[in-house]
Design a protein around this motif. Structure first.
Motif, PDB file in Angstrom:
ATOM      1  N   UNK A 187       0.836  -1.195   0.000  1.00 64.27           N
ATOM      2  CA  UNK A 187       0.000   0.000   0.000  1.00 64.27           C
ATOM      3  C   UNK A 187       0.875   1.251   0.000  1.00 64.27           C
ATOM      4  N   UNK A 188       0.282   2.361  -0.395  1.00 67.51           N
ATOM      5  CA  UNK A 188       1.000   3.622  -0.511  1.00 67.51           C
ATOM      6  C   UNK A 188       0.752   4.498   0.713  1.00 67.51           C
ATOM      7  N   UNK A 189       1.787   5.187   1.158  1.00 64.41           N
ATOM      8  CA  UNK A 189       1.648   6.112   2.281  1.00 64.41           C
ATOM      9  C   UNK A 189       1.287   7.487   1.743  1.00 64.41           C
ATOM     10  N   UNK A 204      -6.617  -0.664  -4.757  1.00 61.93           N
ATOM     11  CA  UNK A 204      -6.685  -1.977  -5.412  1.00 61.93           C
ATOM     12  C   UNK A 204      -6.418  -3.120  -4.437  1.00 61.93           C
ATOM     13  N   UNK A 205      -5.778  -2.815  -3.319  1.00 60.32           N
ATOM     14  CA  UNK A 205      -5.423  -3.845  -2.334  1.00 60.32           C
ATOM     15  C   UNK A 205      -5.695  -3.342  -0.920  1.00 60.32           C
ATOM     16  N   UNK A 230      -8.476  -4.041  10.283  1.00 62.03           N
ATOM     17  CA  UNK A 230      -8.810  -4.768   9.054  1.00 62.03           C
ATOM     18  C   UNK A 230      -9.540  -3.813   8.119  1.00 62.03           C
ATOM     19  N   UNK A 231      -9.216  -3.896   6.825  1.00 60.69           N
ATOM     20  CA  UNK A 231      -9.901  -3.067   5.830  1.00 60.69           C
ATOM     21  C   UNK A 231     -10.220  -3.938   4.631  1.00 60.69           C
ATOM     22  N   UNK A 277     -15.417   0.962   0.805  1.00 65.79           N
ATOM     23  CA  UNK A 277     -14.588   0.139   1.679  1.00 65.79           C
ATOM     24  C   UNK A 277     -15.221   0.089   3.056  1.00 65.79           C
ATOM     25  N   UNK A 278     -14.776  -0.880   3.848  1.00 64.52           N
ATOM     26  CA  UNK A 278     -15.200  -0.932   5.241  1.00 64.52           C
ATOM     27  C   UNK A 278     -13.966  -1.230   6.076  1.00 64.52           C
TER      28      UNK A 278
END
Length: 182
Positions: free
Chosen positions: A19-21, A56-57, A104-105, A112-113
């Protein structure tokens, strides 16, 4: 040769799914409660946090943050002082920050949740917050809303006329991921 390509792919794949920061540029943290049937709106400032997110992830995401409890504002100084000082409310001198951290995502049909641990004073409870993540060029907006029961956090005691339900709204304005700025 194929063995080396597979080995290289196995080494590189986790980095591609990382993931990106994102940089948090501005934030808006608001709440709404009801007192004798009238809505009371309030805000918090002083957000500090980290957003690591790849749309995307989402399973690789991590979102955490806190607000400065002393910045509470309902546009009523007497009420604000009461909420900040009384032991059944925020006690900002003793508990200066309200903290939330994802555990958790996941993706949903409409966004999203996230499952988050919300810590208010000495109580930490898990909540689920549906949110959207809208990316426009090198910027993004993360926006979510949830209703909680204040009594789950032993908040407000048995205050006469105060609703148990509190609506929380959050919005983070983000700029391009740090990795893309290099």
């Amino acid at each position: 040769m194929i063995k080396y390509l597979l080995l290289t792919a196995c080494i590189i794949a986790p980095f591609l799914l990382t993931a990106q920061t994102w940089n948090v540029q501005t934030s808006h943290m608001a709440f709404q409660a009801s007192m004798f049937g009238a809505d009371v709106d309030g805000t918090f400032k002083g957000f500090k946090g980290t957003v690591v997110f790849d749309p995307a992830h989402p399973e690789t995401a991590s979102i955490s943050g806190s607000v400065d409890a002393a910045t509470l504002s309902t546009n009523n100084s007497l009420r604000d002082r009461h909420l900040k000082e009384k032991d059944q409310f925020f006690e900002v001198a003793k508990y200066p920050r309200i903290v939330m951290k994802s555990t958790k995502i996941g993706k949903t049909a409409s966004g999203y949740i996230g499952t988050f641990d919300l810590s208010l004073k000495t109580v930490t409870k898990s909540i689920m917050i549906p949110f959207t993540f809208t990316k426009t060029g090198s910027n993004a907006i993360l926006k979510g809303s949830v209703e909680i029961n204040r009594k789950d956090w032993k908040f407000g005691g048995n205050t006469l006329g105060m609703s148990d339900k509190v609506k929380l709204d959050l919005e983070l304005n983000l700029s391009s991921p740090i990795s893309e700025n290099k």
